[in-house]
Design a protein around this motif. Structure first.
Motif, PDB file in Angstrom:
ATOM      1  N   ARG A   1       0.798  -1.231   0.000  1.00 20.02           N
ATOM      2  CA  ARG A   1       0.000   0.000   0.000  1.00 20.02           C
ATOM      3  C   ARG A   1       0.835   1.288   0.000  1.00 20.02           C
ATOM      4  O   ARG A   1       0.608   2.190   0.787  1.00 20.02           O
ATOM      5  CB  ARG A   1      -0.973   0.000   1.159  1.00 20.02           C
ATOM      6  CG  ARG A   1      -1.926  -1.171   1.127  1.00 20.02           C
ATOM      7  CD  ARG A   1      -3.058  -0.973   2.103  1.00 20.02           C
ATOM      8  NE  ARG A   1      -3.893  -2.149   2.179  1.00 20.02           N
ATOM      9  CZ  ARG A   1      -4.907  -2.407   1.358  1.00 20.02           C
ATOM     10  NH1 ARG A   1      -5.187  -1.574   0.395  1.00 20.02           N
ATOM     11  NH2 ARG A   1      -5.619  -3.496   1.493  1.00 20.02           N
ATOM     12  N   PHE A   2       1.775   1.368  -0.916  1.00 18.90           N
ATOM     13  CA  PHE A   2       2.563   2.587  -1.071  1.00 18.90           C
ATOM     14  C   PHE A   2       1.738   3.647  -1.780  1.00 18.90           C
ATOM     15  O   PHE A   2       0.908   3.340  -2.632  1.00 18.90           O
ATOM     16  CB  PHE A   2       3.828   2.299  -1.882  1.00 18.90           C
ATOM     17  CG  PHE A   2       4.963   1.810  -1.046  1.00 18.90           C
ATOM     18  CD1 PHE A   2       5.953   2.677  -0.632  1.00 18.90           C
ATOM     19  CD2 PHE A   2       5.046   0.484  -0.673  1.00 18.90           C
ATOM     20  CE1 PHE A   2       6.998   2.235   0.136  1.00 18.90           C
ATOM     21  CE2 PHE A   2       6.083   0.017   0.094  1.00 18.90           C
ATOM     22  CZ  PHE A   2       7.068   0.895   0.504  1.00 18.90           C
ATOM     23  N   ASP A   3       1.995   4.917  -1.436  1.00 22.46           N
ATOM     24  CA  ASP A   3       1.263   6.012  -2.076  1.00 22.46           C
ATOM     25  C   ASP A   3       2.008   6.557  -3.287  1.00 22.46           C
ATOM     26  O   ASP A   3       1.498   6.532  -4.390  1.00 22.46           O
ATOM     27  CB  ASP A   3       1.014   7.149  -1.083  1.00 22.46           C
ATOM     28  CG  ASP A   3      -0.010   6.770  -0.035  1.00 22.46           C
ATOM     29  OD1 ASP A   3      -0.873   5.921  -0.333  1.00 22.46           O
ATOM     30  OD2 ASP A   3       0.062   7.316   1.071  1.00 22.46           O
ATOM     31  N   GLU A   4       3.198   7.069  -3.084  1.00 17.17           N
ATOM     32  CA  GLU A   4       3.960   7.679  -4.169  1.00 17.17           C
ATOM     33  C   GLU A   4       5.249   6.910  -4.404  1.00 17.17           C
ATOM     34  O   GLU A   4       6.037   6.713  -3.478  1.00 17.17           O
ATOM     35  CB  GLU A   4       4.285   9.135  -3.842  1.00 17.17           C
ATOM     36  CG  GLU A   4       3.098  10.060  -3.961  1.00 17.17           C
ATOM     37  CD  GLU A   4       2.552  10.120  -5.377  1.00 17.17           C
ATOM     38  OE1 GLU A   4       3.337  10.205  -6.334  1.00 17.17           O
ATOM     39  OE2 GLU A   4       1.322  10.072  -5.519  1.00 17.17           O
ATOM     40  N   THR A   5       5.465   6.501  -5.620  1.00 18.99           N
ATOM     41  CA  THR A   5       6.676   5.759  -5.981  1.00 18.99           C
ATOM     42  C   THR A   5       7.155   6.205  -7.360  1.00 18.99           C
ATOM     43  O   THR A   5       6.929   5.520  -8.353  1.00 18.99           O
ATOM     44  CB  THR A   5       6.418   4.250  -5.988  1.00 18.99           C
ATOM     45  OG1 THR A   5       5.299   4.011  -6.831  1.00 18.99           O
ATOM     46  CG2 THR A   5       6.156   3.713  -4.604  1.00 18.99           C
TER      47      THR A   5
ATOM     48  N   TYR B   1      -1.622   0.434  -9.059  1.00 26.79           N
ATOM     49  CA  TYR B   1      -0.677  -0.652  -8.850  1.00 26.79           C
ATOM     50  C   TYR B   1      -1.295  -2.007  -9.204  1.00 26.79           C
ATOM     51  O   TYR B   1      -0.610  -2.896  -9.713  1.00 26.79           O
ATOM     52  CB  TYR B   1      -0.170  -0.668  -7.407  1.00 26.79           C
ATOM     53  CG  TYR B   1       0.608   0.580  -7.060  1.00 26.79           C
ATOM     54  CD1 TYR B   1       1.645   1.016  -7.873  1.00 26.79           C
ATOM     55  CD2 TYR B   1       0.297   1.326  -5.943  1.00 26.79           C
ATOM     56  CE1 TYR B   1       2.357   2.158  -7.575  1.00 26.79           C
ATOM     57  CE2 TYR B   1       1.004   2.469  -5.626  1.00 26.79           C
ATOM     58  CZ  TYR B   1       2.039   2.880  -6.448  1.00 26.79           C
ATOM     59  OH  TYR B   1       2.738   4.014  -6.156  1.00 26.79           O
TER      60      TYR B   1
ATOM     61  N   ASP C   1      -7.138   0.621  -8.717  1.00 32.65           N
ATOM     62  CA  ASP C   1      -5.864   1.022  -8.137  1.00 32.65           C
ATOM     63  C   ASP C   1      -4.770   0.904  -9.209  1.00 32.65           C
ATOM     64  O   ASP C   1      -4.653  -0.140  -9.850  1.00 32.65           O
ATOM     65  CB  ASP C   1      -5.548   0.111  -6.949  1.00 32.65           C
ATOM     66  CG  ASP C   1      -4.196   0.401  -6.348  1.00 32.65           C
ATOM     67  OD1 ASP C   1      -3.948   1.570  -6.015  1.00 32.65           O
ATOM     68  OD2 ASP C   1      -3.397  -0.543  -6.229  1.00 32.65           O
TER      69      ASP C   1
END
Length: 129
Positions: free
Chosen positions: A32-36, A105, A103
């Motif tokens: 559950r990463f937001d910004e990558t 991702y 989502d």
């Protein structure tokens, strides 16, 4: 270095890059990463490799070099699985990701794994396997 050899090795890199994108995106989805931004750069690199492959492939076709010799079915199969289907998958992946329906991702995990399979099969056909 010949265009055929470049096409072979860039194809090999494309298969690996989509496997990395698919696996990385799957991990980001579950963590559950937001910004990558680094991940999205990797997606861009994989897409750029795909476009370079398309250009080299078009040059090879213009020079009369067919991927599977005189077998017309394998030639069409190689082109469909190597560029036509991946472009369609990428078009819808970006569309669904931007619309926010799913989502991003999750979309690119599926995209990466599907493109891994498509490009691997195209590479195997072109390599005569």
């Amino acid at each position: 270095m010949s265009f055929t050899l470049i096409h072979y090795w860039v194809g090999y890199a494309i298969v690996g890059s989509w496997a990395v994108v698919g696996g990385w995106s799957l991990a980001l989805r579950f963590l559950r990463f937001d910004e990558t931004p680094t991940f999205w750069r990797a997606v861009s690199v994989a897409q750029i490799l795909l476009m370079i492959q398309l250009l080299v492939g078009v040059v090879l076709l213009a020079l009369g070099r067919l991927p599977a010799g005189s077998n017309w079915f394998d030639n069409i199969f190689h082109i469909l699985y190597g560029i036509v289907f991946p472009v369609i998958v990428l078009f819808y992946s970006h569309k669904w990701s931007r619309e926010g329906r799913y989502d991003p991702y999750t979309v690119f995990a599926l995209t990466g794994l599907v493109l891994f399979g498509l490009t691997a099969r195209a590479w195997m056909t072109g390599a005569g396997m």
